[in-house]
Design an enzyme around this catalytic site. Structure first.
Site, PDB file in Angstrom:
ATOM      1  N   PRO A 159       0.796  -1.232   0.000  1.00 23.16           N
ATOM      2  CG  PRO A 159      -1.002  -1.600   1.458  1.00 23.16           C
ATOM      3  CD  PRO A 159       0.322  -2.185   1.036  1.00 23.16           C
ATOM      4  CE1 TYR A 160       5.784   5.614   1.539  1.00 17.15           C
ATOM      5  CE2 TYR A 160       7.416   3.963   0.921  1.00 17.15           C
ATOM      6  CZ  TYR A 160       7.079   5.278   1.180  1.00 17.15           C
ATOM      7  OH  TYR A 160       8.033   6.261   1.077  1.00 17.15           O
TER       8      TYR A 160
END
Length: 327
Positions: free
Chosen positions: A130-131
């Site tokens: 997700p980062y």
């Protein structure tokens, strides 16, 4: 950056920062208006617009973001909100107040796990956590928006940042609750200081020479220089995208050995299973930034970078709190 006397405004909610670091910078630049700090959250559009309305900015350097890969797999919505949504707020404020220059802090995590090394700016972006996904979304939004304006945009994709201020004024002091998500250098120092019993290395079965992950470690001083050059070379109507790395990959085991030498402590190492969202090998091809911005990493000895950071750690045992230096 404001239009008078190269003055600067730093806006932060300090959720991952430290007011002690801000105060040190203000002492270095004590002239009235030279360095101002505004406590604000970029997710608060009303506050952000008020800041833009009350100040005349030439450029925005957008550093602010949560930035731990492991944490992003546990709290994905937090990362999409903090990174992607907050970047939208910044862009909307820039558009409303006619600010035309943006330097954006991105990451090599947008590439995911490429099939071919080294990574160039043309390497397909296929983030796996997700980062990285949130940062890629932000990049896409910035690029799309820039096509409708005459903005000067520079996107810097950092590799793995290490080191501290060479003059010993600033260093990394994450909050206690964030240490488990922190960078390997922070974990090494915590182990050397006895804050934690040892270092946990996650993943020894990657397809690398020693089984541990390979990363491109970039000294923070070189990273600062890259931002200065990016700002100086930003051109209206252009988007510059650059990898900021050394071009050399080092394994986690190599890094740990360098940390042992830098600290003089025989750190205990425990080898565990892989961390979710990690990838085996990532290192940059810095040819483009060298050719176009005349930037080259100068501080490429990871042991020396770690020695500099360790000196700060030893003289700031309480971070930016009351001094309790030890030998």
């Amino acid at each position: 950056m404001r239009r008078f006397d190269s003055s600067k405004i730093h806006t932060d909610n300090l959720s991952r920062g430290n007011m002690g670091a801000v105060k040190i910078l203000q002492k270095l630049f004590p002239e009235p208006g030279r360095l101002q700090f505004i406590y604000a959250d970029l997710g608060d559009a009303k506050s952000v617009n008020k800041i833009f309305a009350e100040n005349a900015f030439d450029a925005v350097i957008h550093f602010a973001a949560v930035a731990y890969v492991g944490e992003s797999t546990l709290e994905p919505l937090r990362y999409y909100h903090n990174i992607t949504s907050n970047t939208l707020v910044i862009l909307e404020a820039m558009a409303a107040h006619h600010v035309k220059t943006l330097i954006y802090s991105s990451t090599c995590a947008t590439y995911g796990e490429p099939l071919k090394m080294p990574i160039t700016e043309q390497t397909p972006q296929m983030p796996i956590n997700p980062y990285g996904k949130a940062k890629k979304m932000s990049e896409d939004i910035i690029i799309d928006f820039s096509k409708t304006t005459n903005m000067a945009v520079m996107i810097l994709r950092y590799f793995n940042v290490i080191g501290s201020d060479l003059e010993g004024r600033l260093g990394e002091a994450p909050r206690a609750e964030l240490r488990k998500h922190g960078r390997i250098s922070g974990a090494c120092f915590d182990a050397a200081r006895g804050i934690i019993p040892g270092l946990k290395v996650r993943g020894t079965d990657y397809k690398t020479a020693d089984g541990t992950c390979i990363r491109d470690y970039i000294d923070v001083t070189d990273l600062v220089d890259a931002h200065v050059l990016a700002l100086a070379n930003a051109k209206p109507g252009k988007v510059g995208i650059y990898n900021v790395g050394t071009g050399t990959g080092r394994s986690v085991k190599e890094f740990v050995e360098a940390c042992k030498k830098a600290t003089g402590v025989d750190i205990k190492v425990e080898y565990l299973s892989r961390r979710p969202g990690d990838y085996a090998e990532v290192y940059s091809d810095p040819t483009k930034i060298r050719r176009e911005l005349n930037w080259t990493a100068r501080y490429t000895d990871i042991e020396e970078s770690l020695k500099v950071a360790w000196r700060w750690q030893k003289s700031h045992m309480n971070g930016y709190g009351p001094s309790s230096a030890t030998d």
